[in-house]
Design a protein around this motif. Structure first.
Motif, PDB file in Angstrom:
ATOM      1  N   LYS A 280      -6.276   6.683   6.168  1.00  0.00           N
ATOM      2  CA  LYS A 280      -5.725   7.871   6.824  1.00  0.00           C
ATOM      3  C   LYS A 280      -6.602   8.301   7.999  1.00  0.00           C
TER       4      LYS A 280
ATOM      5  N   THR B 284      -7.433   1.460  -3.238  1.00  0.00           N
ATOM      6  CA  THR B 284      -8.121   2.433  -4.069  1.00  0.00           C
ATOM      7  C   THR B 284      -8.101   3.801  -3.391  1.00  0.00           C
ATOM      8  N   ALA B 285      -8.592   4.838  -4.102  1.00  0.00           N
ATOM      9  CA  ALA B 285      -8.648   6.187  -3.537  1.00  0.00           C
ATOM     10  C   ALA B 285      -9.519   6.210  -2.283  1.00  0.00           C
ATOM     11  N   PHE B 286     -10.657   5.501  -2.320  1.00  0.00           N
ATOM     12  CA  PHE B 286     -11.527   5.421  -1.141  1.00  0.00           C
ATOM     13  C   PHE B 286     -10.789   4.800   0.034  1.00  0.00           C
ATOM     14  N   GLU B 287     -10.092   3.699  -0.229  1.00  0.00           N
ATOM     15  CA  GLU B 287      -9.385   3.006   0.850  1.00  0.00           C
ATOM     16  C   GLU B 287      -8.275   3.865   1.434  1.00  0.00           C
ATOM     17  N   GLU B 288      -7.552   4.593   0.593  1.00  0.00           N
ATOM     18  CA  GLU B 288      -6.468   5.443   1.092  1.00  0.00           C
ATOM     19  C   GLU B 288      -7.004   6.522   2.030  1.00  0.00           C
ATOM     20  N   LYS B 289      -8.156   7.132   1.671  1.00  0.00           N
ATOM     21  CA  LYS B 289      -8.748   8.158   2.535  1.00  0.00           C
ATOM     22  C   LYS B 289      -9.242   7.548   3.834  1.00  0.00           C
TER      23      LYS B 289
ATOM     24  N   ARG C  50       1.494  -2.724  -9.141  1.00  0.00           N
ATOM     25  CA  ARG C  50       0.158  -2.560  -8.599  1.00  0.00           C
ATOM     26  C   ARG C  50      -0.239  -3.718  -7.700  1.00  0.00           C
TER      27      ARG C  50
ATOM     28  N   LYS D  81       5.265   4.514  -2.107  1.00  0.00           N
ATOM     29  CA  LYS D  81       4.471   3.299  -2.241  1.00  0.00           C
ATOM     30  C   LYS D  81       5.216   2.135  -1.614  1.00  0.00           C
TER      31      LYS D  81
ATOM     32  N   GLY E 251     -17.755   9.549  -0.064  1.00  0.00           N
ATOM     33  CA  GLY E 251     -17.017  10.689  -0.571  1.00  0.00           C
ATOM     34  C   GLY E 251     -17.037  11.902   0.333  1.00  0.00           C
TER      35      GLY E 251
END
Length: 317
Positions: A250, A242-247, A224, A219, A315
């Motif tokens: 990438k 967020t999880a969406f942003e990380e995907k 946070r 990180k 998703g």
């Protein structure tokens, strides 16, 4: 679908200040996991020169150039002497490279110019095996060297080296994608010359001062919240991606490599942020040029990035 007009706005620069701090305050900063007392509301950060120095305190910056200017002011050096900064380690660790975000508890180490060297290289392959990045203030440097690549076999070239010129052409002030393009366009089977400046080193074997704090594995921040630096507009305190942003980040990073031959997580993160609340590719194109107009991304690339952000939202990544 045609892309919309791409306007640009002028920044407003905040008044900034910096100073050196005493050793007792540094111990309070590095011994525990909490932020320094004076940083509670002012976003005050502590910094050292990576090769060794007293500790400086900086605040009020809104972008990387202002950050470097305040570090330079604290240590009475020219801003152009700073090659790059790492977070929570004095070592040349590209996984801890400062980009567009700084955790509110991060300690900033500035790496400055050291020895110069001139190297001749035979371009025996189309790919040199280099990943280039820049510090956001006109200094391009080597971020990665692929194992067994052309450059990997030239042992005097190292990660962290600033590329000052290519075949006698001064490239100071060029963005990393421009430097990557120049290197890619060099003729295969011919020699070329690089002038490099390596970071100044002093205590490679000493453990970081923040030994008593919590590690930052994987990180950019120990907490946070991060300070998000922007090329236009004020810096803001934000939550981690967020999880969406990380995907999405990438995937956009993969697209950057496909289209431009570079990888840059911070650039990808800025692009994802620009498209997070947009409703169509025209709005996204306008937002992208407001944030990253200097890149002049082709329309095909912009559409692919917009698609990647949409896939992540739904998703599908």
């Amino acid at each position: 679908m045609p892309l919309g007009l791409r306007g640009k706005k002028k920044n407003k620069t905040k008044e900034v200040s910096s100073k050196l701090v005493d050793s007792e305050e540094v111990e309070n900063r590095t011994a525990g996991s909490g932020a320094p007392k004076d940083a509670a509301n002012a976003n005050v950060f502590h910094t050292q020169l990576a090769h060794g120095s007293p500790t400086g305190r900086i605040e009020g910056f809104t972008n990387v150039k202002e950050l470097y200017a305040k570090i330079a002011e604290a240590f009475q050096i020219p801003p152009e002497e700073i090659l790059f900064c790492t977070l929570n380690t004095h070592k040349i660790d590209m996984d801890k490279l400062l980009g567009g975000q700084i955790g509110l508890e991060d300690f900033i180490f500035a790496h400055i110019k050291g020895s110069k060297k001139e190297v001749e290289v035979m371009k025996s392959d189309d790919a040199l095996g280099l990943t280039i990045t820049d510090n956001g203030a006109g200094v391009a440097f080597i971020k990665r060297i692929k194992e067994d690549s052309v450059i990997d076999k030239v042992k005097v070239i190292n990660v962290g080296d600033h590329i000052e010129s290519i075949n006698g052409k001064n490239i100071v002030g060029s963005r990393h994608y421009e430097v990557a393009k120049m290197l890619k366009e060099l003729e295969k089977g011919k020699m070329f010359t690089l002038k490099l400046i390596e970071p100044l080193k002093a205590f490679e074997m000493i453990e970081p001062r923040s030994k008593g704090g919590k590690p930052t594995e994987g990180k950019i921040s120990t907490g946070r919240e991060t300070l998000r630096l922007r090329s236009k507009g004020p810096a803001t305190v934000e939550e981690m991606p967020t999880a969406f942003e990380e995907k999405a980040i990438k995937k956009v990073d993969d697209l950057l490599e496909s289209y431009m031959g570079i990888r840059d997580i911070e650039l990808a993160a800025t692009m994802v942020e620009a498209g997070r609340d947009k409703n169509n590719p025209d709005e996204f194109a306008v937002a992208l040029d407001e944030a990253l107009g200097d890149f002049a991304f082709p329309d095909e690339f912009v559409f692919d990035v917009w698609g990647a952000i949409g896939d992540a939202k739904q998703g599908r990544l």
